[in-house]
Structure formats: C-alpha cells, structure tokens
Design an enzyme around this catalytic site. Structure first.
Site, PDB file in Angstrom:
ATOM      1  N   HIS A  25       0.150  -5.256  -4.207  1.00  0.00           N
ATOM      2  CA  HIS A  25       0.010  -4.009  -3.458  1.00  0.00           C
ATOM      3  C   HIS A  25      -0.990  -4.322  -2.264  1.00  0.00           C
ATOM      4  O   HIS A  25      -2.140  -4.960  -2.381  1.00  0.00           O
ATOM      5  CB  HIS A  25      -0.851  -2.984  -4.124  1.00  0.00           C
ATOM      6  CG  HIS A  25      -1.010  -1.685  -3.496  1.00  0.00           C
ATOM      7  ND1 HIS A  25      -0.848  -0.408  -4.057  1.00  0.00           N
ATOM      8  CD2 HIS A  25      -1.541  -1.507  -2.359  1.00  0.00           C
ATOM      9  CE1 HIS A  25      -0.873   0.515  -3.398  1.00  0.00           C
ATOM     10  NE2 HIS A  25      -1.546  -0.063  -2.312  1.00  0.00           N
ATOM     11  N   HIS A  27      -0.955  -3.973   2.129  1.00  0.00           N
ATOM     12  CA  HIS A  27      -0.201  -3.423   3.342  1.00  0.00           C
ATOM     13  C   HIS A  27      -0.212  -4.296   4.556  1.00  0.00           C
ATOM     14  O   HIS A  27      -1.543  -4.705   4.961  1.00  0.00           O
ATOM     15  CB  HIS A  27      -1.193  -2.186   3.624  1.00  0.00           C
ATOM     16  CG  HIS A  27      -1.048  -0.919   2.625  1.00  0.00           C
ATOM     17  ND1 HIS A  27       0.064  -0.097   2.849  1.00  0.00           N
ATOM     18  CD2 HIS A  27      -1.732  -0.502   1.515  1.00  0.00           C
ATOM     19  CE1 HIS A  27      -0.188   0.729   1.944  1.00  0.00           C
ATOM     20  NE2 HIS A  27      -0.930   0.423   1.081  1.00  0.00           N
ATOM     21  N   GLU A 217      -4.804   7.889  -6.810  1.00  0.00           N
ATOM     22  CA  GLU A 217      -6.079   7.295  -6.071  1.00  0.00           C
ATOM     23  C   GLU A 217      -6.943   8.416  -5.389  1.00  0.00           C
ATOM     24  O   GLU A 217      -8.188   8.314  -5.865  1.00  0.00           O
ATOM     25  CB  GLU A 217      -5.333   6.599  -4.860  1.00  0.00           C
ATOM     26  CG  GLU A 217      -6.254   5.800  -3.863  1.00  0.00           C
ATOM     27  CD  GLU A 217      -5.715   5.174  -2.770  1.00  0.00           C
ATOM     28  OE1 GLU A 217      -6.467   4.302  -2.122  1.00  0.00           O
ATOM     29  OE2 GLU A 217      -4.618   5.394  -2.377  1.00  0.00           O
ATOM     30  N   ASP A 306      -4.773  -4.317  -1.319  1.00  0.00           N
ATOM     31  CA  ASP A 306      -4.671  -3.212  -0.844  1.00  0.00           C
ATOM     32  C   ASP A 306      -4.559  -3.377   0.800  1.00  0.00           C
ATOM     33  O   ASP A 306      -3.525  -3.623   1.518  1.00  0.00           O
ATOM     34  CB  ASP A 306      -5.737  -2.195  -1.162  1.00  0.00           C
ATOM     35  CG  ASP A 306      -5.177  -0.680  -0.868  1.00  0.00           C
ATOM     36  OD1 ASP A 306      -3.901  -0.468  -0.397  1.00  0.00           O
ATOM     37  OD2 ASP A 306      -5.974   0.276  -0.658  1.00  0.00           O
TER      38      ASP A 306
END
Length: 383
Positions: A25, A27, A217, A306
């Site tokens: 995970h 981005h 989340e 993230d």
C-alpha cells in the site's frame, strides 16, 4: 539466559534497513522526492508550492498531514498531482519511486495511482498508465544495477468521489499482463461507500482480476462490510476500524464480532499504515495502534507506508516504530513480510520464490548477525 536473536527488541536500525520488505500500500503521488517536486514545478510553470527549498517543502507536507482528518490530509496531494501531468514527469516519479523503495530494502512493491488525476494537460488515461509503467521498468533496471533488485506491480485507482470506476477497471484488465496487477478505489471514505463502484467490482470479478478497497480508515464497520460482502475485495486498504468489532474485557479476554471473525478466518489481508493512520486520526498513536492487537489475534496484518512524503516515512521507519512500540523482533518483522508477500497480486509461482529464496534466507542470515552481536562478536557480515 541468552535471548533468541529473532525476538530481540528493539531491532537495530541497520538490520531493519538490510532486511527484505514487501510493500502493498503505497501511493505514487504520495511519495515524490521534495527536490523532484520543485524541479517539476519549475518545468511545468506551477507556482503554487508552499515552499521553495526541499527541506521546508518536506516539512510542510508532513506538518500538514498531521491533521487528524482524512479529508484535510488528502488536500496535500493537490501539489504533487499538479506536477505529475506530463509523460516525462510521470516516468521520472515512477523511476525514482522504484529506486527509493529498493534502497530501503523493499524487494516487492505494489504502487497505486489514479490515472484520472493526471490528464489535466492533454494526456489520456492509457498514456498515463504507459508512462508510469515505463518509469517503473526504468527504475527496476536502475535499482538492480545498484545492487538492490526490486519487483514493482501497479494498482490502478479510481477516485471514489468520482464516477470513473468502470473505465479504470477496464484499463486494469487491459494492462494486467503489462505490469498492472490490480485495482483500487481511494479518496474520501465517509459518504462514498464502496458500492458506488459496484459495477466496476462486478466487472473485475467476471474478469478474474484482483482488487483491494480502501475501507475502515475514516469510516467504520459498514464500509468494511460493504467492501467484503458486496464488492468482494481481495484485501482491505487500512481496515483499521475492524477493531470496532473486537471487544477486550478488563481481564484481558477477547471476543470477536461476526465481521471481525470473518476477516480473520478468511485470511483477508489488512494493508495497515501506522504513521498515516495516526496522522488521519484512524489511530491515536503508534503505541495504541490496533496493529498490536490484530497481530496478537492472528489477523493477516501487513505493514505499509501509504504516503512516504506526507508521513515522512519509509518501510524501515515503520518497522522501527513498531519494534519500539510493541517489542517486535526480527521474527515479527519476517511474519509481517511473509504475510504481505502471500497477499500480493502476482501469481503464486512468482510469490513463492521471493518468500523462499529471498525473504526467509535473508532473515535467517540477519538473525545470525544479530546473534553474533549479542554474544560479543562483531556481527557486521553481509546478510
């Protein structure tokens, strides 16, 4: 009594850096180098950056991300997305991403981005995907040449606040044999349930394609339930709020609700991002992050970054924070890493060699190095 090297905590930082890691995970638009942002902004005449030197810009992103709100956290992406609007910029960002992850010891990564966010200067979604794939190919070659081999798979993301889910899902299938390994939806969670993109998920299921869903989340159990039971998610992006379905009694006994038990028993992977979860208010602190309880209860937990820029983090830093907070040793770090590799969207016959020929042997070697240090040896050998 001599402590087992696999349980020794905190893990020395140099060994964490050398340890193989798997990242599911991350981005792309949340991991740019500050210097790259400045240079791309100059090339593209973007003048709205909040700072003009790399250190100040990095500090602005991190401080702005500590908002306690997912919606405010997401506003920081306006600047990174703004400088990722050309093929050259996208290719450079992807190349640097692969190199940075590999240098941090990541041996396999799945990096996600939303093609629809990068068409502001005339590119179409397919051109965006091809530019990123080319950049990752460049980055993997460069990393290998530097002695840090890495394999990168791409996840195509649809913004849950928009209505392009089916189009991005079709793009995922079109490019799945060219480096794209799966699909995701992301963005503001509250008010935008996964079922808004049910058509995309049903299409992907018919096409035997993999997908993960940001759920649990900023919103609670209903989001997780929809992602799994309505949409059929293979993995959960974050999934922190599954803890709302777990009761811990004063005497320490634990009981799982139906949904939590389903997630655990079906081995649905949780893509947890500790620092990011604290920034957005999904967890109060690293020390109280649900990952500790979920790991103890045997959920398939994975550790992730993230957005490395916004969180000022790396996989090594996340592992170090968890080692300090929960007393994790190399055995735990290996457990998280194998969990992630088992949960990757590449074929089984590609996952298995990474586990058996890279992850396990390298952790065995690192434990030997640590054991030597613990008994008074130098312990600086290659691992």
């Amino acid at each position: 009594m001599v402590m087992d090297a696999g349980t020794f905590s905190p893990i020395p930082e140099d060994l964490i850096l050398r340890a193989p890691k798997v990242l599911l995970h991350d981005h792309l638009d949340g991991g740019l180098r500050p210097q790259t942002i400045l240079e791309l902004a100059a090339e593209q005449d973007y003048t709205d950056l909040p700072a003009t030197d790399p250190e100040a810009l990095s500090r602005w992103f991190t401080e702005s991300a500590y908002s306690g709100s997912l919606e405010r956290y997401l506003k920081t992406f306006a600047h990174t997305v703004a400088v990722m609007q050309t093929e050259e910029a996208l290719r450079r960002v992807a190349l640097e991403c692969a190199i940075d992850l590999a240098t941090d010891g990541v041996v396999y990564a799945e990096v996600r981005f939303a093609p629809e966010l990068h068409i502001g200067k005339g590119l179409n979604e397919a051109q965006v995907v091809e530019a990123v794939l080319a950049g990752f190919a460049d980055g993997q070659r460069a990393a290998a040449a530097q002695g840090h081999p890495i394999k990168v798979g791409v996840l195509l993301t649809a913004m849950r606040t928009a209505s392009h889910g089916r189009k991005i899902a079709e793009l995922t299938v079109e490019y799945r044999d060219k480096g794209v390994v799966g699909f995701d939806i992301a963005g503001a969670e509250a008010g935008y349930p996964p079922t808004r993109h049910l058509d995309a998920f049903e299409y992907l299921s018919r096409e035997n394609a993999h997908f993960t869903i940001h759920a649990g989340e900023a919103f609670g159990l209903p989001s997780i339930w929809e992602a799994i039971q309505w949409c059929g998610a293979d993995r959960l992006g974050h999934g922190v709020r599954i803890v709302d379905d777990i009761t811990v009694e004063p005497d320490g006994s634990v009981s799982l609700g139906r949904l939590a038990a389903y997630v655990r028993d079906r081995r649905i992977p949780l893509e947890m991002c500790p620092t990011s979860n604290v920034q957005t208010g999904a967890a109060a602190s690293i020390q109280t992050h649900p990952i500790g309880l979920l790991r103890r209860l045997g959920f398939r937990v994975t550790v992730n970054t993230d957005n490395r820029l916004m969180s000022g983090t790396s996989m090594s830093k996340e592992m170090s924070l968890l080692s300090e907070a929960f007393g994790y040793g190399l055995n735990d770090m290996q457990w998280f890493t194998v969990n992630a590799m088992k949960s990757a969207f590449i074929p089984f016959d590609e996952r298995l060699p990474i586990i058996n020929e890279q992850i396990k042997p390298q952790y065995t070697a690192l434990k030997a190095v640590l054991a030597e240090r613990m008994t008074g040896g130098v312990g600086n050998g290659a691992a």
